[in-house]
Design an enzyme around this catalytic site. Structure first.
Site, PDB file in Angstrom:
ATOM      1  N   LYS A   1      12.744 -16.105  -8.548  1.00 16.50           N
ATOM      2  CA  LYS A   1      12.445 -14.807  -9.915  1.00 16.50           C
ATOM      3  C   LYS A   1      11.654 -15.408 -10.796  1.00 16.50           C
ATOM      4  O   LYS A   1      10.626 -14.935 -11.141  1.00 16.50           O
ATOM      5  CB  LYS A   1      13.928 -14.573 -10.209  1.00 16.50           C
ATOM      6  CG  LYS A   1      14.858 -13.917  -9.851  1.00 16.50           C
ATOM      7  CD  LYS A   1      14.385 -12.421  -9.430  1.00 16.50           C
ATOM      8  CE  LYS A   1      13.689 -12.331  -8.272  1.00 16.50           C
ATOM      9  NZ  LYS A   1      14.384 -11.985  -7.034  1.00 16.50           N
TER      10      LYS A   1
ATOM     11  N   HIS B   1      16.932 -37.690  -3.616  1.00 17.56           N
ATOM     12  CA  HIS B   1      16.296 -38.020  -2.393  1.00 17.56           C
ATOM     13  C   HIS B   1      14.717 -37.719  -2.659  1.00 17.56           C
ATOM     14  O   HIS B   1      13.838 -37.328  -1.790  1.00 17.56           O
ATOM     15  CB  HIS B   1      16.773 -37.182  -1.324  1.00 17.56           C
ATOM     16  CG  HIS B   1      18.255 -37.365  -0.881  1.00 17.56           C
ATOM     17  ND1 HIS B   1      18.574 -38.821  -0.406  1.00 17.56           N
ATOM     18  CD2 HIS B   1      19.342 -36.915  -0.968  1.00 17.56           C
ATOM     19  CE1 HIS B   1      19.816 -38.913  -0.319  1.00 17.56           C
ATOM     20  NE2 HIS B   1      20.370 -37.924  -0.616  1.00 17.56           N
TER      21      HIS B   1
ATOM     22  N   LYS C   1       5.732  -4.887  -3.307  1.00 14.73           N
ATOM     23  CA  LYS C   1       7.196  -4.439  -2.895  1.00 14.73           C
ATOM     24  C   LYS C   1       6.854  -4.145  -1.526  1.00 14.73           C
ATOM     25  O   LYS C   1       5.983  -3.534  -1.124  1.00 14.73           O
ATOM     26  CB  LYS C   1       7.758  -3.133  -3.683  1.00 14.73           C
ATOM     27  CG  LYS C   1       9.118  -3.054  -3.565  1.00 14.73           C
ATOM     28  CD  LYS C   1       9.873  -3.966  -4.514  1.00 14.73           C
ATOM     29  CE  LYS C   1      11.420  -3.781  -4.696  1.00 14.73           C
ATOM     30  NZ  LYS C   1      12.141  -4.861  -5.101  1.00 14.73           N
TER      31      LYS C   1
ATOM     32  N   ASN D   1      -2.178   2.564   6.080  1.00 17.12           N
ATOM     33  CA  ASN D   1      -1.326   1.382   5.636  1.00 17.12           C
ATOM     34  C   ASN D   1      -0.937   0.626   6.942  1.00 17.12           C
ATOM     35  O   ASN D   1      -0.917   1.128   8.179  1.00 17.12           O
ATOM     36  CB  ASN D   1       0.208   1.712   5.111  1.00 17.12           C
ATOM     37  CG  ASN D   1       0.140   2.300   3.803  1.00 17.12           C
ATOM     38  OD1 ASN D   1      -1.008   2.081   2.945  1.00 17.12           O
ATOM     39  ND2 ASN D   1       1.175   2.968   3.292  1.00 17.12           N
ATOM     40  N   GLY D   2      -1.168  -0.914   6.927  1.00 13.03           N
ATOM     41  CA  GLY D   2      -0.983  -1.480   8.237  1.00 13.03           C
ATOM     42  C   GLY D   2      -2.168  -2.335   8.483  1.00 13.03           C
ATOM     43  O   GLY D   2      -3.035  -2.493   7.623  1.00 13.03           O
TER      44      GLY D   2
ATOM     45  N   ARG E   1       4.200  -0.489  -4.728  1.00 13.45           N
ATOM     46  CA  ARG E   1       3.677  -0.932  -3.505  1.00 13.45           C
ATOM     47  C   ARG E   1       2.653  -1.914  -3.257  1.00 13.45           C
ATOM     48  O   ARG E   1       2.128  -2.308  -2.027  1.00 13.45           O
ATOM     49  CB  ARG E   1       4.071   0.229  -2.402  1.00 13.45           C
ATOM     50  CG  ARG E   1       5.366   0.800  -2.359  1.00 13.45           C
ATOM     51  CD  ARG E   1       5.006   1.906  -1.490  1.00 13.45           C
ATOM     52  NE  ARG E   1       5.224   1.407   0.121  1.00 13.45           N
ATOM     53  CZ  ARG E   1       6.050   1.297   0.923  1.00 13.45           C
ATOM     54  NH1 ARG E   1       7.242   1.795   0.674  1.00 13.45           N
ATOM     55  NH2 ARG E   1       5.805   0.731   2.081  1.00 13.45           N
TER      56      ARG E   1
ATOM     57  N   GLU F   1       7.827 -15.798  -9.456  1.00 18.45           N
ATOM     58  CA  GLU F   1       7.509 -14.585  -9.116  1.00 18.45           C
ATOM     59  C   GLU F   1       6.779 -13.949 -10.446  1.00 18.45           C
ATOM     60  O   GLU F   1       5.817 -13.071 -10.429  1.00 18.45           O
ATOM     61  CB  GLU F   1       8.314 -13.562  -8.503  1.00 18.45           C
ATOM     62  CG  GLU F   1       8.682 -13.618  -7.136  1.00 18.45           C
ATOM     63  CD  GLU F   1       9.518 -12.441  -6.728  1.00 18.45           C
ATOM     64  OE1 GLU F   1      10.682 -12.221  -7.026  1.00 18.45           O
ATOM     65  OE2 GLU F   1       9.074 -11.608  -6.044  1.00 18.45           O
TER      66      GLU F   1
ATOM     67  N   CYS G   1       0.995  -1.048  -0.051  1.00 17.64           N
ATOM     68  CA  CYS G   1      -0.026  -0.013   0.063  1.00 17.64           C
ATOM     69  C   CYS G   1       0.709   1.224   0.124  1.00 17.64           C
ATOM     70  O   CYS G   1       2.041   1.255   0.504  1.00 17.64           O
ATOM     71  CB  CYS G   1      -0.928   0.036   1.294  1.00 17.64           C
ATOM     72  SG  CYS G   1      -2.052  -1.332   1.303  1.00 17.64           S
TER      73      CYS G   1
ATOM     74  N   TRP H   1      -2.778  -2.613  -1.327  1.00 16.45           N
ATOM     75  CA  TRP H   1      -2.709  -3.870  -1.542  1.00 16.45           C
ATOM     76  C   TRP H   1      -3.379  -4.970  -0.246  1.00 16.45           C
ATOM     77  O   TRP H   1      -3.374  -4.496   0.639  1.00 16.45           O
ATOM     78  CB  TRP H   1      -1.286  -4.596  -1.294  1.00 16.45           C
ATOM     79  CG  TRP H   1      -0.739  -5.852  -1.412  1.00 16.45           C
ATOM     80  CD1 TRP H   1      -0.435  -6.222  -2.757  1.00 16.45           C
ATOM     81  CD2 TRP H   1      -0.777  -6.875  -0.729  1.00 16.45           C
ATOM     82  NE1 TRP H   1      -0.067  -7.551  -2.692  1.00 16.45           N
ATOM     83  CE2 TRP H   1      -0.227  -8.073  -1.192  1.00 16.45           C
ATOM     84  CE3 TRP H   1      -0.887  -7.120   0.871  1.00 16.45           C
ATOM     85  CZ2 TRP H   1      -0.079  -9.296  -0.627  1.00 16.45           C
ATOM     86  CZ3 TRP H   1      -0.667  -8.411   1.356  1.00 16.45           C
ATOM     87  CH2 TRP H   1      -0.247  -9.274   0.917  1.00 16.45           C
TER      88      TRP H   1
ATOM     89  N   GLU I   1      17.222 -18.653  -5.785  1.00 17.36           N
ATOM     90  CA  GLU I   1      17.008 -17.221  -6.043  1.00 17.36           C
ATOM     91  C   GLU I   1      16.463 -17.384  -7.678  1.00 17.36           C
ATOM     92  O   GLU I   1      15.522 -16.510  -7.950  1.00 17.36           O
ATOM     93  CB  GLU I   1      18.229 -16.292  -6.197  1.00 17.36           C
ATOM     94  CG  GLU I   1      18.042 -14.960  -6.678  1.00 17.36           C
ATOM     95  CD  GLU I   1      17.097 -14.105  -5.758  1.00 17.36           C
ATOM     96  OE1 GLU I   1      16.397 -14.605  -4.845  1.00 17.36           O
ATOM     97  OE2 GLU I   1      16.804 -12.912  -6.410  1.00 17.36           O
TER      98      GLU I   1
HETATM   99  C1  AGP Z   1      12.025 -10.820  -4.261  1.00 15.53           C
HETATM  100  O1  AGP Z   1      12.141 -10.777  -5.565  1.00 15.53           O
HETATM  101  C2  AGP Z   1      10.819 -10.622  -3.789  1.00 15.53           C
HETATM  102  N1  AGP Z   1       9.828  -9.553  -4.137  1.00 15.53           N
HETATM  103  C3  AGP Z   1      10.882 -10.872  -2.252  1.00 15.53           C
HETATM  104  O2  AGP Z   1      11.141 -12.230  -1.872  1.00 15.53           O
HETATM  105  C4  AGP Z   1      11.504 -10.007  -1.183  1.00 15.53           C
HETATM  106  O3  AGP Z   1      12.874 -10.520  -1.276  1.00 15.53           O
HETATM  107  C5  AGP Z   1      11.274 -10.212   0.241  1.00 15.53           C
HETATM  108  O4  AGP Z   1       9.940 -10.046   0.490  1.00 15.53           O
HETATM  109  C6  AGP Z   1      12.055  -9.428   1.287  1.00 15.53           C
HETATM  110  O5  AGP Z   1      12.110  -8.053   0.964  1.00 15.53           O
HETATM  111  P1  AGP Z   1      12.890  -7.096   1.682  1.00 15.53           P
HETATM  112  O6  AGP Z   1      14.323  -7.388   1.267  1.00 15.53           O
HETATM  113  O7  AGP Z   1      12.531  -5.685   1.542  1.00 15.53           O
HETATM  114  O8  AGP Z   1      13.007  -7.482   3.082  1.00 15.53           O
END
Ligand code: AGP
Length: 607
Positions: free
Chosen positions: A484, A503, A602, A99-100, A27, A487, A2, A73, A480
Site C-alpha cells: 500500500k 537473515h 486498476k 483494450n488488450g 483503469r 503504491e 484502459c 494505459w 500488504e
Molecule cells: C492493490 O493495491 C494493487 N493495485 C494490485 O496489487 C492488485 O491487488 C492486483 O493487481 C490484483 O488485482 P485483482 O485483485 O483485481 O486481481
C-alpha cells in the site's frame, strides 16, 4: 487497464462519452481520446494526460450523437498523442478503440505496409482500423469480423465508420465489454461504471462474441456470424457507490466503508444454528468438499496477500494443507494439479490477466477452480467452476483496501465451513462464527485511530525507506502494508516476516528507516517483541500496531497504534486498517495522486 466507452442515441455524444471516460479513468490515465460521428465524417480529439485535459481540448458544441472514447494505459508505444486511441484507417473513416494486446501486430503491420498502408502510431492497436478498412464494402460488422480473423491476442474493441451513422461494432476476446441497454439509446463500455448513470440494464459479452448496436437496440453474433442469444442483467448497485461523497478521494472513502463492505461479504452466510457457513455458489456438495485434500490459492498483489492469510487459516483451523502462490509465477512453471486439490483464483476485478491465465492452465489440467471475485460477471467469476462473490461494491481507487478485507471474509467463511466438516466442534464453530460476525464492529472501532495515524504519517512522511514486519497471520499483513505504502507514496517499503530480519533485512536498519511492527496478543507476541528490541538496539525507530492496553509493546515502541482486543485469528481484519491509513496519509502529505498513482492502473489485463 484502459477504458472503452461508446454511445449511440438521440443526445449529443460528447458529454456522455467524456462523463463515461471520467468514470473509467481509474483503469488507465496516460492519455485519452474520442471519435464522434456527424454527417458522414468523424471528428477525433486526443490528448496526453487525464480526462480533464481532453475535456478542455474538445470543442464545446461539437455535434454528433454517436461515437467512441478511450482512456489509455500504455503498453506498446510511449505516452504520446499519436499513440492515444481512437486509431484511424488511412481514409479517416474507420475509428477503433482497443483494450488488450494484439500479439501478431508486427506481422500484420508488415503485411499492411507492404500493401501501401502508412501507420501513424507505434501501437499494436492501429492494425485494427487498417484491417477493417481493407475489408470494408459497405457493411462495418462484416468488415470487423473479417479483420478479427487475422488477430491473435486479446481485445475488447469498439469500431465506428463515418458512413454508418449511429452504429458501433464491439468485439471481445479476453478483454471485457458490456452493452448498456437504454431507452432509445445504447451504450458500450469496458466496465459498467461508464454507463451506470444512464442505465442499469446490461449485457456482458463473452469471448468470441461480436455486438452491433444502434439507438434501437443490439444484435450479438459469434465471429462466424451465427446469432448468439444474450440475457439482459440488472446491475445491483447504485450510482452513489461510485461517487466520492464527502471524502477527498476514493481510497479514503473505501477505507472507511470497510465496516459495511465486510458486513455485506458476511451477509446471510453465517448459519448460527449449525455454527457453520453457507456458501451457495461453490457448486460443490458436502461429499466433494470433504474429499478436498489440499487448497491452493492463486492471485496477484493485494489479492495474493488475502490468499496468504486464507491459506494459513485453512491449514491451522480446518487442518487442510493450503498454500497461496503468485498467479504470474504458477502459470509458467507447469504446476502439478493434484486430483484432490481445490483451487481458488482471487481477484477483485476478476479481469487480472495473470490470474485468469493461471486459472485456465489449472482447468486445462483437470483442476477445479473457485473464484473469489468482487466484480459480478467478470471473466474470472464466469470462467471459474463456482465461487464466492465478496460484494465490496465498486472499488475505484487503484490501491485496493475494502476488497482485501472482504476477500478475507470469504476465506474466513470458507474455513468455517470446511473446519466444521472436519474436526471443529459446534462450540468452537459458534465461537468463531460470533467473532466473525463481530468483525465489522471491530473495524469501525479501529477506524478511530485516524487522527493518530495521520499525525504519525506527518512525522515519518519524509523517510525514504520503511520496513513492515509481522509473524504468522501478520506476515501477509506486513506485505500488504508495504505494498500500500509503495503504491501510493512511492516510498520504498519492504514487508518481511519478522523472524527473517536477522537473515538479511536487519542490515537496512538505521535511524532514518522506520520499522512498522504488527504485534497482536497471539502466541507469537513474545517473539515479535524480541524482534522489535533487535531493531531498537540498532537505533531504528519502531512504530507498533498493537492491542489496546498492551503497555509493554507501547513502552518499547517509539509510537504505538492501539487496535481493539479480539480473538487473535481475526487481527488481519483490523491491523491492516492503520496500515491502509498510514499509506493514505503519507501519500497525502507528499501531495501524491492517491487514487491514480503513477504507472499503475486498476485491473491489470496484460501479463
Ligand atoms: C492493490 O493495491 C494493487 N493495485 C494490485 O496489487 C492488485 O491487488 C492486483 O493487481 C490484483 O488485482 P485483482 O485483485 O483485481 O486481481
Amino acid at each position: 487497464m484502459c477504458g472503452i466507452v461508446g454511445y449511440a442515441g438521440p443526445r449529443r455524444a460528447v458529454p456522455v462519452l467524456l462523463e463515461g471516460l471520467k468514470r473509467l479513468e481509474y483503469r488507465g490515465y496516460d492519455s485519452a481520446g474520442i471519435a464522434i460521428g456527424d454527417e458522414g465524417r468523424l471528428a477525433v480529439v486526443k490528448r496526453v494526460g487525464k480526462i480533464a485535459v481532453l475535456r478542455n481540448a474538445v470543442p464545446k458544441e461539437l455535434p454528433g450523437s454517436w461515437g467512441i472514447g478511450h482512456t489509455r494505459w500504455a503498453t506498446h508505444g510511449g505516452v504520446t498523442e499519436a499513440n492515444a486511441h481512437p486509431h484511424l484507417d488511412s481514409s479517416g473513416k474507420v475509428a477503433v478503440v482497443h483494450n488488450g494486446i494484439i500479439e501478431n501486430y508486427r506481422a500484420l503491420r508488415n503485411m499492411l505496409e507492404r500493401e501501401g498502408v502508412c501507420f501513424a502510431s507505434e501501437t499494436d492497436s492501429e492494425v485494427i482500423p487498417h484491417l477493417v478498412a481493407r475489408y470494408y464494402e459497405g457493411d462495418l460488422e462484416q468488415a470487423v469480423k473479417a479483420a478479427l480473423s487475422h488477430l491473435e491476442g486479446t481485445y475488447g474493441i469498439a469500431v465506428v465508420h463515418a458512413d454508418e451513422p449511429g452504429r458501433i461494432i464491439g468485439a471481445r476476446n479476453g478483454s471485457p465489454l458490456v452493452v448498456g441497454v437504454g431507452s432509445g439509446e445504447m451504450f458500450l463500455a469496458s466496465d459498467v461504471t461508464a454507463m451506470i448513470a444512464h442505465t442499469k440494464q446490461v449485457v456482458y459479452l463473452s469471448d468470441g462474441e461480436v455486438v452491433a448496436i444502434d439507438p434501437s437496440g443490439f444484435r450479438t453474433t459469434d465471429r462466424d456470424d451465427r446469432p448468439v442469444a444474450k440475457k439482459v442483467d440488472e446491475v445491483a448497485w447504485e450510482l452513489g457507490s461510485i461517487e466520492k461523497g464527502d471524502f477527498a478521494c476514493y481510497m479514503e472513502k473505501e477505507i472507511f466503508e470497510q465496516p459495511e463492505s465486510v458486513a455485506r461479504a458476511l451477509g446471510g452466510r453465517l448459519e448460527s444454528a449449525e455454527a457453520t457457513a453457507k456458501l451457495g455458489g461453490l457448486n460443490l456438495d458436502r461429499r466433494q468438499l470433504r474429499q478436498v485434500g489440499r487448497v491452493r490459492v492463486i492471485a496477484a498483489g493485494t489479492s495474493w496477500h488475502a490468499g496468504l492469510v486464507g491459506a494459513q487459516l485453512l491449514e491451522s483451523m480446518a487442518r487442510i494443507p493450503a498454500s497461496a502462490e503468485l498467479a504470474s509465477e504458477l502459470r509458467y512453471r507447469n504446476p502439478v494439479v493434484e486430483k484432490d486439490s481445490l483451487w481458488f483464483a482471487v481477484s477483485q476485478s476478476g479481469e487480472t490477466a495473470d490470474t485468469l491465465y493461471a486459472l485456465r492452465e489449472i482447468q486445462r489440467k483437470g483442476g477445479t477452480v473457485l473464484g473469489i471475485c468482487n466484480v459480478v460477471g467478470s471473466t474470472i467469476a464466469r470462467e471459474s467452476d463456482g465461487g464466492i462473490y465478496v460484494h465490496s461494491g465498486p472499488e475505484i481507487a487503484v490501491a485496493s483496501t475494502k476488497a482485501f478485507t472482504s476477500q478475507l471474509a470469504a476465506f474466513y467463511l470458507f474455513t468455517l465451513l470446511m473446519a466444521r466438516m472436519r474436526d471443529l466442534s459446534h462450540a468452537e464453530g459458534a465461537h468463531f462464527s460470533a467473532a466473525l460476525a463481530g468483525v465489522p464492529g471491530k473495524i469501525a472501532e479501529t477506524l478511530r485511530c485516524r487522527d493518530l495515524v495521520q499525525a504519525l504519517a506527518k512525522k515519518y512522511a519524509r523517510s525514504e525507506n520503511f520496513l513492515f514486519l509481522g509473524r504468522g497471520l501478520m506476515y501477509p499483513i506486513a506485505l500488504e502494508g508495504a505494498l500500500k505504502l509503495k503504491e501510493i507514496s512511492y516510498a520504498h517499503a519492504e514487508g518481511c516476516a519478522a523472524g527473517e530480519i536477522k537473515h538479511g533485512p536487519i542490515a537496512l536498519v538505521a535511524p532514518e528507516v522506520p520499522s512498522i511492527f504488527l504485534v497482536p496478543d497471539d502466541e507469537l507476541r513474545e517473539k515479535t517483541i524480541s524482534n522489535m528490541r533487535e531493531i531498537k538496539a540498532r537505533g531504528g525507530p519502531v512504530i507498533a500496531v498493537g492491542v489496546e492496553g498492551d503497555a509493554e509493546v507501547a513502552a518499547i515502541a517509539d509510537d504505538f497504534v492501539p487496535t481493539p482486543r479480539m480473538d487473535p485469528r481475526f487481527y488481519p481484519f483490523t491491523m491492516v486498517v492503520p496500515l491502509q491509513l498510514f499509506a493514505y496519509f503519507v501519500a497525502l502529505e507528499l501531495g501524491r495522486d492517491i487514487d491514480q498513482p503513477r504507472n499503475l492502473a486498476k485491473s491489470v489485463t496484460v501479463e
